[in-house]
Design a protein around this motif. Sequence first.
Motif, PDB file in Angstrom:
ATOM      1  N   VAL A  70       0.832  -1.209   0.000  1.00 55.86           N
ATOM      2  CA  VAL A  70       0.000   0.000   0.000  1.00 55.86           C
ATOM      3  C   VAL A  70       0.862   1.254   0.000  1.00 55.86           C
ATOM      4  O   VAL A  70       0.660   2.176  -0.806  1.00 55.86           O
ATOM      5  N   TRP A  71       1.826   1.322   0.908  1.00 54.22           N
ATOM      6  CA  TRP A  71       2.683   2.505   0.980  1.00 54.22           C
ATOM      7  C   TRP A  71       3.500   2.675  -0.297  1.00 54.22           C
ATOM      8  O   TRP A  71       3.671   3.791  -0.786  1.00 54.22           O
ATOM      9  N   LEU A  79      -0.427   9.351  -5.740  1.00 52.05           N
ATOM     10  CA  LEU A  79      -1.884   9.446  -5.800  1.00 52.05           C
ATOM     11  C   LEU A  79      -2.518   8.774  -4.593  1.00 52.05           C
ATOM     12  O   LEU A  79      -2.015   7.747  -4.112  1.00 52.05           O
ATOM     13  N   ARG A  80      -3.624   9.329  -4.119  1.00 55.39           N
ATOM     14  CA  ARG A  80      -4.354   8.720  -3.012  1.00 55.39           C
ATOM     15  C   ARG A  80      -5.075   7.463  -3.492  1.00 55.39           C
ATOM     16  O   ARG A  80      -5.261   7.254  -4.686  1.00 55.39           O
ATOM     17  N   ALA A  81      -5.498   6.648  -2.535  1.00 53.25           N
ATOM     18  CA  ALA A  81      -6.098   5.356  -2.878  1.00 53.25           C
ATOM     19  C   ALA A  81      -7.317   5.509  -3.769  1.00 53.25           C
ATOM     20  O   ALA A  81      -7.491   4.758  -4.739  1.00 53.25           O
ATOM     21  N   GLN A  82      -8.182   6.492  -3.463  1.00 49.14           N
ATOM     22  CA  GLN A  82      -9.387   6.665  -4.278  1.00 49.14           C
ATOM     23  C   GLN A  82      -9.054   7.170  -5.678  1.00 49.14           C
ATOM     24  O   GLN A  82      -9.739   6.843  -6.660  1.00 49.14           O
ATOM     25  N   ALA A 210      -4.077   5.436   6.490  1.00 49.06           N
ATOM     26  CA  ALA A 210      -3.787   6.604   7.328  1.00 49.06           C
ATOM     27  C   ALA A 210      -2.369   7.120   7.096  1.00 49.06           C
ATOM     28  O   ALA A 210      -2.153   8.288   6.769  1.00 49.06           O
ATOM     29  N   GLY A 211      -1.386   6.239   7.256  1.00 53.55           N
ATOM     30  CA  GLY A 211       0.005   6.666   7.091  1.00 53.55           C
ATOM     31  C   GLY A 211       0.371   6.954   5.653  1.00 53.55           C
ATOM     32  O   GLY A 211       1.101   7.905   5.366  1.00 53.55           O
ATOM     33  N   ALA A 212      -0.138   6.129   4.717  1.00 56.91           N
ATOM     34  CA  ALA A 212       0.220   6.307   3.307  1.00 56.91           C
ATOM     35  C   ALA A 212      -0.279   7.645   2.770  1.00 56.91           C
ATOM     36  O   ALA A 212       0.419   8.316   2.007  1.00 56.91           O
ATOM     37  N   HIS A 213      -1.485   8.062   3.163  1.00 56.84           N
ATOM     38  CA  HIS A 213      -1.996   9.358   2.708  1.00 56.84           C
ATOM     39  C   HIS A 213      -1.239  10.506   3.361  1.00 56.84           C
ATOM     40  O   HIS A 213      -1.014  11.545   2.726  1.00 56.84           O
ATOM     41  N   SER A 308      -8.816  15.964  -2.466  1.00 57.89           N
ATOM     42  CA  SER A 308      -7.697  15.575  -3.325  1.00 57.89           C
ATOM     43  C   SER A 308      -6.473  16.405  -2.945  1.00 57.89           C
ATOM     44  O   SER A 308      -6.545  17.291  -2.088  1.00 57.89           O
ATOM     45  N   SER A 309      -5.369  16.129  -3.615  1.00 53.96           N
ATOM     46  CA  SER A 309      -4.143  16.873  -3.340  1.00 53.96           C
ATOM     47  C   SER A 309      -4.274  18.342  -3.731  1.00 53.96           C
ATOM     48  O   SER A 309      -3.512  19.190  -3.281  1.00 53.96           O
TER      49      SER A 309
END
Length: 407
Positions: A70-71, A79-82, A210-213, A308-309
């Motif tokens: 995931v990370w 990019l975020r997961a969504q 949580a951490g990856a974002h 989003s970013s």
Amino acid sequence: MSSSPGAAATAERRRSSRRTLLGAIFLMATSAIGPGFITQTTTFTAQLGAAFAFAVVVSILVDIALQLNVWRVIGISGLRAQELGNRVLPGAGWALTALVVLGGLVFNVGNVAGAGLGLNAVVGLDPRWGAAISAVLAIAIFLSRAAGAALDRIVVALGLVMIVMTTYVAVVSRPPVGQALRNVVLPETIDALAITTLIGGTVGGYITYAGAHRLLDSGTTGPENVGAITRSSVTGIVITAVMRTVLFLAILGVVAGGVSLATENPAATAFEAAAGEVGLRVFGIVLWAAALTSVIGASYTSVSFLTSSRTRVRTRNLLTVAFIVVCIGFFVVAGAAPAQLLVFAGAFNGVVLPLGLVVVLWVALRRRDLLGGYRYPRWLVAAGLLAWLVALFLAYRSLSTLPTLWS
């Protein structure tokens, strides 16, 4: 000769990036260490004794395989997961968002309740007042001018507080460490339910991201940062593992001494049996810290799926505050999340892990264009696929509870 303003600014950006990266590590770890984490560990330790050590180690290994993938995919792609989900299959990201936000809302009511119970154990404050005060503190973090820095510092500080205080109880309870170590290699009992429950509680739902974002906020993204991304993901799981281990040993020492734990609040009983009145206060602080950091983690991560970013930081923080207000409002009115609603959200929470992980693995295998041409290690994909099978089993177990929910 003094450094130039440009050099000073560069050094400050590097310090800020390192602080945010450390915050990402602890945000993942402390999001996993919530009230449910404490209850699960205590309950299974009381049931299995030293044999629970095997379940702890297996769950840690699966967690590492999950978080490494995931990370790495989120970090390298930027990019975020969504966002990844919608790139892979239009609409998949929004489905993932709906599941994460639903689970985050409901379980955050439980986190708020845990914070209230923690302050009740420490100073005898009414749980509703304790929950409200804790929610106000969380809101203050996101309303501060340096909200990002405040978030990073408080999750690191509270994470260390939990580990240090639980380690103290583990020492005074004098657990049979040798017996626990033997069970890591030669377990007296292998409990599949305990293993899958631990995995779901550590990397299920919003916790996975949580951490990856938060990592994306540090700027540590792209193929050139794969080493830092890998180290950070493993470090986050190791911190969670340390807390799980010392909590297990603290409870094991009490159980091995012949103490019967109360069914209503087994962890509080164990801490009090180990260290008397001091132990009960320590339990309250640990529970409060675990609940508050989970409130922060659930709120931050849920809102990260709704934005989003490109969303302004101030807007994200205000949405996070609104998310917390909704949760505390629900708790104050209802007193707790209804048990059926918790089970319902938990069932859908179980779907988050396999759905999100299949997106991550698809990107790793087939979408090098989203990874900047990075050649993804095949062994890591294989480890991820094994973890995905475990996630499917978790989802099946979760969804199987729905037919009997209102019977």
